[in-house]
Design an enzyme around this catalytic site. Structure first.
Site, PDB file in Angstrom:
ATOM      1  N   ALA A  78       0.840  -1.191   0.000  1.00 14.53           N
ATOM      2  CA  ALA A  78       0.000   0.000   0.000  1.00 14.53           C
ATOM      3  C   ALA A  78       0.878   1.244   0.000  1.00 14.53           C
ATOM      4  CB  ALA A  78      -0.890  -0.016   1.249  1.00 14.53           C
TER       5      ALA A  78
ATOM      6  N   ALA B 294     -11.899  -0.254  -9.602  1.00 18.06           N
ATOM      7  CA  ALA B 294     -12.574   0.157  -8.363  1.00 18.06           C
ATOM      8  C   ALA B 294     -13.865   0.919  -8.634  1.00 18.06           C
ATOM      9  CB  ALA B 294     -11.651   1.016  -7.514  1.00 18.06           C
TER      10      ALA B 294
ATOM     11  N   HIS C 221      -6.317   9.313  -7.563  1.00 12.69           N
ATOM     12  CA  HIS C 221      -5.795   8.642  -8.747  1.00 12.69           C
ATOM     13  C   HIS C 221      -6.135   9.430 -10.004  1.00 12.69           C
ATOM     14  CE1 HIS C 221      -4.232   4.565  -7.620  1.00 12.69           C
ATOM     15  NE2 HIS C 221      -4.706   4.979  -6.461  1.00 12.69           N
TER      16      HIS C 221
END
Lengths: 184, 184, 184
Positions: free
Chosen positions: B10, B35, B49
């Protein structure tokens, strides 16, 4: 006589890599399993490992006295493949029925330091090649509960103590080996 | 036609590295997001993102049929950037409403093996470059609960299956790439 | 003036490696500890670290204002050894008494961005060598609870921000260093 550590996360391909190293050695392979099947999940994991092993390998189970087993089976024409140190450590740390505190310093059971010492000596005095599989368990968040932190600490210390006695060490990531020590 | 796996923990800089690889390819970039925003935390992650992506990239969302999407968008003048496999795996494993046992062997939902197979085939038959982002999730302590162990196992197996089909693989640590496979 | 990041999991040999780097520099070593002993477990961990340090090192404790401490102690004939960033981050994130929600986006305390910025500037303007120890905490399963995910995220972002400002970076696994950046 060379000792090799194959370390990696869960499902990183450690066992398959160690088994390929053993198979390619051209020597007789003694497969030293440290796991006992206590439930269906563990039985399924062990069965998977078994399918992959070659028919002419000698299979031995030793959940606790690992150093003695390495000393017994080590021979110039043999490779002893230990799979895996993390399960052995877990067997050892939880070999006694007792309550662990949730915080504070935890003392290991008496067998722990004795068997740990025996393992390290068996690597220093190995009569043949040894390949050891172990888990990297310390790259997640610090676990809650003193017992889990204690396990992470002891696993990390064990990996260091084993690695320093090995000629080669590889880190497995996604089935791919990264050389940590020694030649590929 | 090359396939590249960018794996890491992560916040290890996986996505940024994959996006830099895509941008430097000189090809048209198809950004394939797996996602869905289901809550505020996930929405914030997705927004972060999105800010980083370049305006002329094609953005596609595909939470489940990933192999079909790679096959559809793959082309010699394109790079398909998949971000990320771990979220896709999670979408797939939990695509069905059901109760999971706390111990024992867990069976994946029917869609899992079909979609997994489609993904692996899409990599073998890719019509253009593919870059895949995935998480290393197996280097912490073995999680409590059979469902979490199952997820760790399937994520590790998936990473291995994808890595073996890739030409290049890098492990990201603290934003820095370590080459696992192929040339830098 | 070089800055070096030593990153690794729990019990991976980070501190010992960083201390060996400092000792071999031939410079005066300022050991900058970020941990406070709040319970017996932490006291035992700190005592272990202390045993290993050399008698002529200067030991300083700074749980929060790390950037200022690096700026104060940095000098051409000195190495400042910071052990470790993860504990400092934890001190900072939890420096305020408050309730954290179990889901959703968590806002850091006001001191966080100020001290984080001061740390990064102290590395850019360092008056002497700096060695920083940090934990990789993002390679396990995504933790339950928003607060743990937030910590993993901030630790990963911090590691990236520090690594990009360092000349050298190593990943420790089982006591063995892998070069991530710069020369060995």
């Amino acid at each position: 006589m060379t000792a090799t550590l194959v370390i990696g996360g869960a499902r990183s391909g450690k066992s398959a890599h160690a088994e390929a190293l053993a198979a390619s050695s051209g020597k007789k392979v003694v497969y030293l399993a440290t796991a006992h099947a206590r439930d269906a999940e563990m039985a399924a994991r062990i069965a998977l490992h078994r399918q992959r092993r070659q028919a002419d390998w000698i299979s031995v189970e030793e959940p606790l006295a690992l150093g003695a087993a390495i000393a017994r089976w080590g021979a110039p024409d043999c490779v002893v493949l230990v799979d895996c140190l993390t399960v052995w450590l877990s067997n050892l740390l939880f070999s006694e029925q007792r309550d662990y505190p949730d915080v504070g310093v935890i003392m290991p059971p008496p067998a722990f330091s004795r068997e740990r010492q025996a393992l390290l000596e068996s690597l220093e005095q190995a009569g043949g090649d040894v390949i050891l599989v172990s888990n990297e368990v310390g790259m997640g968040i610090v676990p809650q509960g003193a017992i889990s932190r204690w396990f992470v600490d002891e696993a990390g210390r064990l990996n260091q103590a084993v690695a320093v006695r090995c000629d080669c060490a590889v880190l497995m990531v996604a089935g791919l080996p990264m050389q940590l020590k020694g030649a590929a």
